[in-house]
Design a protein around this motif. Structure first.
Motif, PDB file in Angstrom:
ATOM      1  N   GLU A   1      -9.920  -2.945  -8.405  1.00 40.36           N
ATOM      2  CA  GLU A   1     -10.222  -1.509  -8.407  1.00 40.36           C
ATOM      3  C   GLU A   1     -11.264  -1.177  -9.469  1.00 40.36           C
ATOM      4  O   GLU A   1     -12.155  -0.367  -9.237  1.00 40.36           O
ATOM      5  CB  GLU A   1      -8.953  -0.689  -8.607  1.00 40.36           C
ATOM      6  CG  GLU A   1      -8.050  -0.679  -7.387  1.00 40.36           C
ATOM      7  CD  GLU A   1      -8.743  -0.171  -6.131  1.00 40.36           C
ATOM      8  OE1 GLU A   1      -9.463   0.858  -6.190  1.00 40.36           O
ATOM      9  OE2 GLU A   1      -8.580  -0.800  -5.071  1.00 40.36           O
TER      10      GLU A   1
ATOM     11  N   ALA B   1       0.828  -1.191   0.000  1.00 35.57           N
ATOM     12  CA  ALA B   1       0.000   0.000   0.000  1.00 35.57           C
ATOM     13  C   ALA B   1       0.869   1.250   0.000  1.00 35.57           C
ATOM     14  O   ALA B   1       2.000   1.245   0.485  1.00 35.57           O
ATOM     15  CB  ALA B   1      -0.910  -0.011   1.217  1.00 35.57           C
TER      16      ALA B   1
ATOM     17  N   ASP C   1      -3.905   4.997  -0.928  1.00 39.17           N
ATOM     18  CA  ASP C   1      -4.549   3.689  -1.035  1.00 39.17           C
ATOM     19  C   ASP C   1      -5.524   3.496   0.120  1.00 39.17           C
ATOM     20  O   ASP C   1      -5.347   4.057   1.201  1.00 39.17           O
ATOM     21  CB  ASP C   1      -3.520   2.551  -1.006  1.00 39.17           C
ATOM     22  CG  ASP C   1      -2.706   2.473  -2.280  1.00 39.17           C
ATOM     23  OD1 ASP C   1      -3.097   3.103  -3.279  1.00 39.17           O
ATOM     24  OD2 ASP C   1      -1.680   1.775  -2.268  1.00 39.17           O
ATOM     25  N   ARG C   2      -6.540   2.667  -0.138  1.00 38.87           N
ATOM     26  CA  ARG C   2      -7.487   2.319   0.897  1.00 38.87           C
ATOM     27  C   ARG C   2      -6.803   1.502   1.984  1.00 38.87           C
ATOM     28  O   ARG C   2      -5.950   0.682   1.686  1.00 38.87           O
ATOM     29  CB  ARG C   2      -8.604   1.463   0.295  1.00 38.87           C
ATOM     30  CG  ARG C   2      -9.883   2.202   0.162  1.00 38.87           C
ATOM     31  CD  ARG C   2     -10.974   1.298  -0.344  1.00 38.87           C
ATOM     32  NE  ARG C   2     -10.902   1.343  -1.795  1.00 38.87           N
ATOM     33  CZ  ARG C   2     -10.827   0.286  -2.586  1.00 38.87           C
ATOM     34  NH1 ARG C   2     -10.869  -0.913  -2.110  1.00 38.87           N
ATOM     35  NH2 ARG C   2     -10.748   0.407  -3.864  1.00 38.87           N
TER      36      ARG C   2
ATOM     37  N   ALA D   1      -5.186  -6.861  -8.425  1.00 34.83           N
ATOM     38  CA  ALA D   1      -5.461  -5.620  -7.698  1.00 34.83           C
ATOM     39  C   ALA D   1      -6.085  -4.576  -8.619  1.00 34.83           C
ATOM     40  O   ALA D   1      -7.049  -3.897  -8.250  1.00 34.83           O
ATOM     41  CB  ALA D   1      -4.171  -5.083  -7.075  1.00 34.83           C
ATOM     42  N   LYS D   2      -5.585  -4.475  -9.825  1.00 33.45           N
ATOM     43  CA  LYS D   2      -6.126  -3.519 -10.791  1.00 33.45           C
ATOM     44  C   LYS D   2      -7.561  -3.897 -11.168  1.00 33.45           C
ATOM     45  O   LYS D   2      -8.446  -3.042 -11.223  1.00 33.45           O
ATOM     46  CB  LYS D   2      -5.246  -3.472 -12.037  1.00 33.45           C
ATOM     47  CG  LYS D   2      -5.693  -2.450 -13.041  1.00 33.45           C
ATOM     48  CD  LYS D   2      -4.748  -2.371 -14.217  1.00 33.45           C
ATOM     49  CE  LYS D   2      -5.242  -1.333 -15.208  1.00 33.45           C
ATOM     50  NZ  LYS D   2      -4.389  -1.255 -16.384  1.00 33.45           N
TER      51      LYS D   2
END
Length: 119
Positions: free
Chosen positions: A32, A3, A7-8, A28-29
């Motif tokens: 999102e 992270a 970032d969350r 991860a992309k």
């Protein structure tokens, strides 16, 4: 994927729950993209992975993959591979790593995964 700024922040798993992590940057992309397009459904998928990643009764929206997709390997560990249907075409695939109490997201996307087209 570590992270960084902006970032969350994901909460740690509570006792009896599973960690949910990305197996790679592509997952991860894709995650999102799902979050942007179908936020509520993606959240529900995350809750399911966190609390009931291996349901006793499978259904058409949450089930173990079949054939050569039924298992995957992450960090040398062979794991069951599961799917959650987030939308009509959107999917999340994850490996169930029981030794680490972790769901490794291997695919997340708004379109149907091509790997299943070859089956």
């Amino acid at each position: 994927m570590s992270a960084g700024r902006g970032d969350r922040a994901a909460p740690p798993a509570a006792e009896g729950q599973w960690e949910v992590r990305f197996a790679d940057a592509a997952a991860a992309k894709g995650w999102e993209n799902l979050c942007r397009q179908v936020r509520e459904n993606t959240y529900r998928a995350w809750v399911v992975m966190r609390t009931d990643p291996r349901p006793t009764v499978e259904n058409s929206r949450h089930h173990r993959l079949k054939g050569s997709l039924a298992h995957g390997t992450y960090r040398g560990q062979t794991c069951e591979q599961w799917q959650i249907e987030v939308t009509g075409g959107g999917r999340v695939w994850y490996l169930l790593d029981a030794g680490r109490d972790t769901c490794w997201i291997t695919f997340a996307g708004t379109g149907h995964p091509r790997a299943t087209d070859q089956r």
